[in-house]
Scaffold this motif. Sequence first.
Motif, mmCIF file in Angstrom:
data_model
loop_
_atom_site.group_PDB
_atom_site.id
_atom_site.type_symbol
_atom_site.label_atom_id
_atom_site.label_comp_id
_atom_site.label_asym_id
_atom_site.label_seq_id
_atom_site.Cartn_x
_atom_site.Cartn_y
_atom_site.Cartn_z
ATOM 1 N N VAL A 203 5.475 22.306 29.538
ATOM 2 C CA VAL A 203 5.932 21.982 30.886
ATOM 3 C C VAL A 203 7.261 21.250 30.781
ATOM 4 N N SER A 204 8.234 21.687 31.584
ATOM 5 C CA SER A 204 9.549 21.054 31.622
ATOM 6 C C SER A 204 9.854 20.621 33.048
ATOM 7 N N TRP A 205 10.481 19.461 33.173
ATOM 8 C CA TRP A 205 10.791 18.930 34.504
ATOM 9 C C TRP A 205 12.282 18.666 34.699
ATOM 10 N N GLU A 206 13.090 19.013 33.718
ATOM 11 C CA GLU A 206 14.532 18.877 33.912
ATOM 12 C C GLU A 206 15.261 20.032 33.245
ATOM 13 N N GLU A 207 16.465 20.281 33.716
ATOM 14 C CA GLU A 207 17.197 21.489 33.357
ATOM 15 C C GLU A 207 18.676 21.167 33.234
ATOM 16 N N VAL A 208 19.324 21.781 32.241
ATOM 17 C CA VAL A 208 20.779 21.633 32.186
ATOM 18 C C VAL A 208 21.419 22.371 33.352
ATOM 19 N N GLY A 209 22.564 21.865 33.776
ATOM 20 C CA GLY A 209 23.423 22.621 34.673
ATOM 21 C C GLY A 209 24.485 23.344 33.862
ATOM 22 N N LEU A 210 25.388 23.998 34.542
ATOM 23 C CA LEU A 210 26.462 24.680 33.845
ATOM 24 C C LEU A 210 27.724 24.683 34.680
ATOM 25 N N THR A 211 28.833 24.659 33.986
ATOM 26 C CA THR A 211 30.116 24.829 34.646
ATOM 27 C C THR A 211 30.967 25.748 33.794
ATOM 28 N N TRP A 212 31.684 26.651 34.450
ATOM 29 C CA TRP A 212 32.509 27.635 33.758
ATOM 30 C C TRP A 212 33.985 27.296 33.940
ATOM 31 N N PHE A 213 34.746 27.577 32.902
ATOM 32 C CA PHE A 213 36.185 27.359 32.925
ATOM 33 C C PHE A 213 36.914 28.606 32.435
ATOM 34 N N THR A 214 38.072 28.851 33.006
ATOM 35 C CA THR A 214 39.010 29.843 32.491
ATOM 36 C C THR A 214 40.250 29.107 32.015
ATOM 37 N N VAL A 215 40.619 29.348 30.766
ATOM 38 C CA VAL A 215 41.782 28.702 30.163
ATOM 39 C C VAL A 215 42.845 29.761 29.904
ATOM 40 N N GLU A 216 44.074 29.475 30.308
ATOM 41 C CA GLU A 216 45.193 30.383 30.075
ATOM 42 C C GLU A 216 46.200 29.723 29.141
ATOM 43 N N VAL A 217 46.496 30.407 28.050
ATOM 44 C CA VAL A 217 47.461 29.934 27.063
ATOM 45 C C VAL A 217 48.702 30.818 27.167
ATOM 46 N N HIS A 218 49.851 30.203 27.344
ATOM 47 C CA HIS A 218 51.077 30.945 27.600
ATOM 48 C C HIS A 218 51.899 31.109 26.324
ATOM 49 N N GLY A 219 52.578 32.249 26.240
ATOM 50 C CA GLY A 219 53.457 32.537 25.117
ATOM 51 C C GLY A 219 54.619 33.385 25.582
ATOM 52 N N THR A 220 55.217 34.127 24.667
ATOM 53 C CA THR A 220 56.344 34.991 25.020
ATOM 54 C C THR A 220 55.964 36.449 24.824
ATOM 55 N N HIS A 221 56.372 37.255 25.768
ATOM 56 C CA HIS A 221 56.205 38.702 25.634
ATOM 57 C C HIS A 221 57.418 39.244 24.880
ATOM 58 N N THR A 222 57.157 39.759 23.696
ATOM 59 C CA THR A 222 58.267 40.259 22.887
ATOM 60 C C THR A 222 57.776 41.409 22.012
ATOM 61 N N TYR A 223 58.629 41.815 21.096
ATOM 62 C CA TYR A 223 58.406 43.008 20.279
ATOM 63 C C TYR A 223 58.429 42.608 18.809
ATOM 64 N N VAL A 224 57.569 43.214 18.024
ATOM 65 C CA VAL A 224 57.492 42.845 16.620
ATOM 66 C C VAL A 224 58.839 42.999 15.910
ATOM 67 N N GLY A 225 59.617 43.981 16.360
ATOM 68 C CA GLY A 225 60.930 44.180 15.748
ATOM 69 C C GLY A 225 61.935 43.104 16.110
ATOM 70 N N SER A 226 61.598 42.280 17.126
ATOM 71 C CA SER A 226 62.521 41.223 17.566
ATOM 72 C C SER A 226 61.992 39.828 17.283
ATOM 73 N N ARG A 227 60.861 39.747 16.614
ATOM 74 C CA ARG A 227 60.238 38.438 16.370
ATOM 75 C C ARG A 227 61.223 37.450 15.749
ATOM 76 N N HIS A 228 62.037 37.908 14.806
ATOM 77 C CA HIS A 228 62.935 37.027 14.092
ATOM 78 C C HIS A 228 64.292 36.853 14.777
ATOM 79 N N LEU A 229 64.463 37.547 15.922
ATOM 80 C CA LEU A 229 65.759 37.534 16.587
ATOM 81 C C LEU A 229 65.735 36.826 17.939
ATOM 82 N N LEU A 230 64.540 36.746 18.573
ATOM 83 C CA LEU A 230 64.400 36.195 19.923
ATOM 84 C C LEU A 230 63.397 35.045 19.919
ATOM 85 N N PRO A 231 63.359 34.246 20.981
ATOM 86 C CA PRO A 231 62.333 33.197 21.071
ATOM 87 C C PRO A 231 60.941 33.795 20.894
ATOM 88 N N TYR A 232 60.114 33.119 20.110
ATOM 89 C CA TYR A 232 58.794 33.677 19.765
ATOM 90 C C TYR A 232 57.730 32.593 19.884
#
Length: 430
Positions: A203-232
């Motif tokens: 028999v159980s009389w208590e329960e965990v609740g839950l909360t959900w999160f979405t995390v966004e990590v930002h970077g640069t959209h670039t090309y493998v051929g330009s990795r060493h030439l542009l901000p990365y």
Amino acid sequence: MIDAATATHAAEALVSRDRLIELCSAMVDVASPTGQEGPLARILADQMRAHGLNGQVQQLAAGTSDMANAYGRIKGSGIGKSLLLYAPLDTVTVGDADSDLPWAGPELRPDMQPIATVRDGLVIGLGAHNPKGHGACVLAAAEAIVGAGLTLERDLVVGLGAGGMPTNRRRADLADGHGIGCAALVDLVQPTEAVIAKTGWAVSWEEVGLTWFTVEVHGTHTYVGSRHLLPYRNAINDAAHILQGLERWFEMWAEQHRDGLVAPQGVVAAIEGGWPQMPSFTTALCRFHVDLRLNPHTTPNQAARAFGTEVQRLADEIGATVNWNQTLSIPGTSTSPSDPIITTAIRCWESLEGRTHQPIAGLSGATDANILRGKGVPTARIGLPKVNPDRLDADFQLGMNAVDVNDMERLTRLLIRIAVTRCCPQAGAL
């Protein structure tokens, strides 16, 4: 007046292993993923009507979604009080390869499909243990009480509900889970107290609740051929650092918030970013999703502050840019262990087992018990144990999809004892 022991024995004598196998198998054979429980709900309402339970269907979602509850009632001789025996209906996976693979595993095993098989006293198939074995026990207990011809003083309500899994909608035309069916049923039938049948032989009389999160990590959209030439700045690499840090933090969170019967956990469960068809190009955004569990004394807002602080700390370690938002909050809940539904359930458990009750500690699973308690309904949780590992070597999936008929019979007898004791309060205690 008939005493509780006599009434209970009369009903328990009608508990049939064959009927339990029949009910559980029939439930497994009808697929009921979250948002599509209607076909099974209608079959179960028919079963209730055939066994004197006045079965009804409560349709929940309009449009193309077929989400529905099934419920029935044994009318008592008094007025104003009722006990709800409740179990959910929906499975978290669907049971077909297109929907479930590869995320649920490399193949769709037989136990992951809505096709019941019976062997060596086990029922195996999608949801055979959780939730359908529990639903079969709830229904079998009510059928036995009707069959024994018992006169109840309080109403006994049987509820088999939709939308119990912690899941958002799989498609736009389907509904979310998160207890939507239970909430609607409580509003309709207004129980005084409840027992939810869900995994765990104590028999159980208590329960965990839950909360959900979405995390966004930002970077640069670039090309493998330009990795060493542009901000990365690789958003996926930065996300990996934050993910690894959170995995360590979840362990500390669980220990710091261990309380009573619960030890709330956390996981990173999904990640997305970039174009799989274009591995040459980096993504400007990597997004991941987190479930963080809460003890009943931690609010979702408190959890959000702690989570956000840790995410920012991890991002600052590497100079990453992040933002996050809280997408779901269901508080943890408890019923006083001195409440009559809890003390009755424990007393009945001890009378059945012939030993002192010991609650299960360290729980982190959330159920519709939170919905019931959140609506002011004192609630005890009791359920089936997992199949003994000596009988079946089960991973998470098979643990959900295999049930021992001996355990089903034992749970059904316990539900009868609780129901008779609570619905015939003048008959005396067991």
